[in-house]
Scaffold this motif. Structure first.
Motif, short mmCIF file in Angstrom:
data_model
loop_
_atom_site.label_atom_id
_atom_site.label_comp_id
_atom_site.label_asym_id
_atom_site.label_seq_id
_atom_site.Cartn_x
_atom_site.Cartn_y
_atom_site.Cartn_z
N VAL A 130 -63.13 -47.10 -22.01
CA VAL A 130 -62.74 -45.70 -21.85
C VAL A 130 -61.22 -45.72 -21.74
N SER A 131 -60.55 -44.98 -22.61
CA SER A 131 -59.09 -45.02 -22.64
C SER A 131 -58.48 -44.33 -21.43
N ARG A 132 -57.26 -44.73 -21.10
CA ARG A 132 -56.53 -44.10 -20.00
C ARG A 132 -56.33 -42.61 -20.30
N SER A 133 -56.12 -42.28 -21.57
CA SER A 133 -55.92 -40.88 -21.91
C SER A 133 -57.18 -40.06 -21.69
N GLN A 134 -58.37 -40.61 -21.95
CA GLN A 134 -59.62 -39.91 -21.66
C GLN A 134 -59.76 -39.68 -20.15
N ILE A 135 -59.45 -40.71 -19.39
CA ILE A 135 -59.55 -40.62 -17.94
C ILE A 135 -58.54 -39.62 -17.40
N GLU A 136 -57.32 -39.67 -17.90
CA GLU A 136 -56.29 -38.73 -17.46
C GLU A 136 -56.71 -37.29 -17.75
N GLY A 137 -57.21 -37.05 -18.94
CA GLY A 137 -57.66 -35.70 -19.30
C GLY A 137 -58.76 -35.22 -18.39
N GLN A 138 -59.73 -36.08 -18.10
CA GLN A 138 -60.85 -35.69 -17.24
C GLN A 138 -60.37 -35.41 -15.82
N ILE A 139 -59.46 -36.24 -15.31
CA ILE A 139 -58.94 -36.02 -13.96
C ILE A 139 -58.19 -34.68 -13.91
N LYS A 140 -57.37 -34.41 -14.91
CA LYS A 140 -56.61 -33.15 -14.92
C LYS A 140 -57.54 -31.95 -14.97
N ILE A 141 -58.58 -32.02 -15.78
CA ILE A 141 -59.53 -30.92 -15.85
C ILE A 141 -60.24 -30.75 -14.51
N THR A 142 -60.62 -31.84 -13.90
CA THR A 142 -61.33 -31.80 -12.62
C THR A 142 -60.45 -31.19 -11.53
#
Length: 135
Positions: free
Chosen positions: A25-37
């Motif tokens: 799972v890419s850092r960018s996917q994780i970053e996007g999910q955290i920001k949305i959350t």
């Protein structure tokens, strides 16, 4: 499930499951999910001038779990999440972005749920209104 007026995401658990299974799972996917959350509580804080993070314990835990998968330790994970909080707050504070938040919130007061496509349509109209006021 009652989301307390927050956005309910269905893919957070999928990302966590993929991480636990050792899938990339890419850092960018994780970053996007955290920001949305984090965005829901940040928006509430901007609107009410006060955030109630005690109502967001599961969101915080999900963010820590996601961040922990790409950070070296808890200190880095907390710093990363704090940086993302600042980033989300600043992004939402831009007039065009805030107009989108207000437009979607108003639509959600009229109906319980919005599809992704309907929310995007509402945001597009809000952006067009802001752009026409600027010109």
């Amino acid at each position: 499930e009652n989301t307390g007026g927050k956005v309910q995401l269905r893919n957070t658990s999928k990302l966590c499951k993929d991480i636990n299974l050792g899938k990339y799972v890419s850092r960018s996917q994780i970053e996007g999910q955290i920001k949305i959350t984090l965005a829901g509580e940040v928006a509430v804080g901007l609107f009410e001038c006060d955030s109630h993070w005690d109502h967001s314990e599961s969101d915080i835990q999900a963010c820590l779990s996601l961040a922990g998968s790409k950070c070296g330790d808890h200190e880095e994970a907390f710093a990363y999440i704090n940086w993302l909080l600042l980033n989300v707050r600043n992004e939402l504070s831009f007039p065009g972005n805030w107009a989108c938040v207000i437009a979607v919130a108003e639509a959600l007061l009229k109906q319980k749920t919005l599809s992704y496509h309907k929310a995007r349509e509402i945001m597009k109209i809000a952006q067009q209104k802001i752009n026409s006021q600027i010109l």
